[in-house]
Design a protein around this motif. Structure first.
Motif, short mmCIF file in Angstrom:
data_model
loop_
_atom_site.label_atom_id
_atom_site.label_comp_id
_atom_site.label_asym_id
_atom_site.label_seq_id
_atom_site.Cartn_x
_atom_site.Cartn_y
_atom_site.Cartn_z
N ALA A 1 -22.48 1.26 -25.92
CA ALA A 1 -22.66 0.66 -27.25
C ALA A 1 -22.23 -0.79 -27.24
CB ALA A 1 -21.87 1.45 -28.29
N GLY A 2 -21.14 -1.09 -26.53
CA GLY A 2 -20.66 -2.45 -26.46
C GLY A 2 -21.61 -3.38 -25.73
N VAL A 3 -22.21 -2.87 -24.66
CA VAL A 3 -23.19 -3.66 -23.91
C VAL A 3 -24.38 -3.98 -24.80
CG1 VAL A 3 -24.89 -3.54 -22.04
CG2 VAL A 3 -22.52 -2.90 -21.61
N ALA A 4 -24.88 -2.97 -25.52
CA ALA A 4 -26.04 -3.18 -26.39
C ALA A 4 -25.73 -4.15 -27.52
CB ALA A 4 -26.48 -1.83 -26.96
N GLU A 5 -24.52 -4.10 -28.04
CA GLU A 5 -24.14 -4.97 -29.16
C GLU A 5 -23.92 -6.41 -28.72
OE1 GLU A 5 -20.45 -5.49 -32.36
OE2 GLU A 5 -20.62 -3.65 -31.17
N ARG A 6 -23.27 -6.60 -27.58
CA ARG A 6 -22.87 -7.95 -27.17
C ARG A 6 -23.95 -8.68 -26.37
NH1 ARG A 6 -16.40 -7.51 -25.72
NH2 ARG A 6 -15.92 -5.83 -27.19
N PHE A 7 -24.91 -7.93 -25.82
CA PHE A 7 -25.93 -8.55 -24.97
C PHE A 7 -27.32 -8.11 -25.41
CE2 PHE A 7 -22.00 -8.02 -22.57
CZ PHE A 7 -21.76 -9.31 -22.11
N PRO A 8 -27.89 -8.76 -26.40
CA PRO A 8 -29.20 -8.37 -26.94
C PRO A 8 -30.30 -8.32 -25.88
CG PRO A 8 -28.12 -9.95 -28.39
CD PRO A 8 -27.30 -9.89 -27.15
N GLY A 9 -30.25 -9.24 -24.93
CA GLY A 9 -31.27 -9.25 -23.88
C GLY A 9 -31.20 -8.00 -23.02
N TRP A 10 -30.00 -7.54 -22.76
CA TRP A 10 -29.82 -6.32 -21.99
C TRP A 10 -30.14 -5.10 -22.84
CZ3 TRP A 10 -24.47 -7.44 -19.24
CH2 TRP A 10 -24.69 -8.39 -18.22
N ALA A 11 -29.85 -5.18 -24.13
CA ALA A 11 -30.12 -4.04 -25.02
C ALA A 11 -31.59 -3.65 -24.99
CB ALA A 11 -29.68 -4.39 -26.44
N GLU A 12 -32.46 -4.66 -24.86
CA GLU A 12 -33.90 -4.39 -24.82
C GLU A 12 -34.29 -3.60 -23.58
OE1 GLU A 12 -35.74 -8.18 -25.05
OE2 GLU A 12 -35.11 -8.57 -27.12
N LYS A 13 -33.50 -3.72 -22.52
CA LYS A 13 -33.81 -3.03 -21.27
C LYS A 13 -33.14 -1.67 -21.16
CE LYS A 13 -33.84 -7.36 -18.55
NZ LYS A 13 -33.27 -7.99 -17.33
N LEU A 14 -32.13 -1.44 -21.98
CA LEU A 14 -31.30 -0.26 -21.84
C LEU A 14 -31.99 0.97 -22.42
CD1 LEU A 14 -28.59 0.86 -20.89
CD2 LEU A 14 -27.62 0.23 -23.12
N GLY A 15 -32.31 1.91 -21.55
CA GLY A 15 -33.01 3.12 -21.96
C GLY A 15 -32.07 4.27 -22.24
N PRO A 16 -32.60 5.49 -22.21
CA PRO A 16 -31.82 6.67 -22.57
C PRO A 16 -30.66 6.96 -21.63
CG PRO A 16 -34.18 7.14 -22.54
CD PRO A 16 -33.99 5.81 -21.89
N ASP A 17 -29.71 7.70 -22.19
CA ASP A 17 -28.57 8.20 -21.42
C ASP A 17 -28.70 9.72 -21.32
OD1 ASP A 17 -26.00 8.27 -20.13
OD2 ASP A 17 -25.13 8.91 -22.05
N THR A 18 -28.42 10.27 -20.16
CA THR A 18 -28.48 11.71 -19.94
C THR A 18 -27.14 12.19 -19.40
OG1 THR A 18 -30.85 11.64 -19.44
CG2 THR A 18 -29.64 13.56 -18.67
N VAL A 19 -26.62 13.27 -19.96
CA VAL A 19 -25.39 13.88 -19.46
C VAL A 19 -25.73 15.28 -18.93
CG1 VAL A 19 -23.09 14.72 -20.04
CG2 VAL A 19 -23.93 12.59 -21.06
N VAL A 20 -25.32 15.53 -17.70
CA VAL A 20 -25.62 16.80 -17.03
C VAL A 20 -24.35 17.63 -16.92
CG1 VAL A 20 -26.56 17.88 -14.96
CG2 VAL A 20 -27.42 15.64 -15.71
N ASP A 21 -24.43 18.89 -17.29
CA ASP A 21 -23.29 19.80 -17.21
C ASP A 21 -23.18 20.36 -15.78
OD1 ASP A 21 -21.36 21.73 -17.40
OD2 ASP A 21 -22.30 22.84 -19.04
#
Length: 239
Positions: free
Chosen positions: A58-78
């Motif tokens: 969340a911090g990366v997306a908020e502080r770096f708009p250019g990177w936010a555009e590239k940031l896709g989904p997150d997956t957590v595996v059990d």
């Protein structure tokens, strides 16, 4: 720095929410057009690691708009079943010390091998040809699955098993912790360094109460000591 081949435009980052994986996330976002993350719930003793993942993303997306555009989904595996089999001081109530085989009790047998295999399966389905991990043989705590030779062998095995090339990028492999802090500074400046200090989690004991100059942690476990020493060296070099 050498940029990746533009045709290889997507990467999947093995993302734990720690200093190393946070730096690797920034490294990947600086190079690839699409970046996704994957994390693993493998029965860790402390849930703070999983919480740190969310805060750092969340911090990366908020502080770096250019990177936010590239940031896709997150997956957590059990992978809690694996964690129970590969019991260590990170998954069970055990002392953090050197074990009988000369490895620290924080060593989770085969952890990186399992993580990379599972990540590769997900990346294959997502048409992502690159995995990015924070493995490092410079400051590693005696973990054999952090060595360059191990990762190169795993890359070959995964590519053979999938029937197509899957590259494993390890941008921190030859860096010490001070150089990892410096890389974060180079990639995202003070904003990224501050984010990693405040929100990432490294402490083996899961401590978040005490705020040190380098971040939260108990300050005495091997992970905290390594992070703190790297921070001090980074500051000396930056002056």
């Amino acid at each position: 720095m050498t940029r990746a081949d533009p045709s290889r435009n997507a990467a999947l980052v093995l993302f734990s929410g720690g200093q190393d994986s946070a730096t690797c996330l920034a490294w990947a976002l600086d190079r690839y057009r699409r970046v996704e993350t994957i994390g693993f719930a493998y029965g860790q003793r402390h849930g703070v690691e999983m919480q740190a993942r969310t805060r750092v993303r969340a911090g990366v997306a908020e502080r770096f708009p250019g990177w936010a555009e590239k940031l896709g989904p997150d997956t957590v595996v059990d992978l809690s079943g694996y964690g129970a089999l590969a019991e260590s001081a990170l998954t069970a109530e055990r002392e953090i010390e050197m074990g009988e085989k000369g490895l620290p009790t924080t060593f989770v047998p085969g952890r990186n091998l399992v993580f990379l295999t599972v990540a590769a399966a997900h990346a294959y389905r997502r048409a992502i040809p690159v995995l990015v991990g924070g493995m490092c043989e410079t400051d590693y705590s005696g973990y054999p699955d952090c060595r360059r030779a191990t990762i190169e062998a795993q890359e070959k095995a995964i590519s053979l098993g999938l029937g197509e090339a899957m590259r494993i990028e390890t941008p921190l492999m030859a860096l010490d912790k001070a150089e990892t802090w410096a890389l974060a500074d180079e990639l995202g400046g003070k904003a990224l360094v501050d984010l990693i200090v405040e929100e990432s989690h490294t402490c083996y004991r899961g401590e978040r109460g005490t705020r040190h100059a380098w971040g939260h942690g108990c300050g005495t476990c091997p992970a905290c000591e390594l992070r703190a020493a790297g921070w001090e060296k980074y500051l000396e070099t930056a002056r």
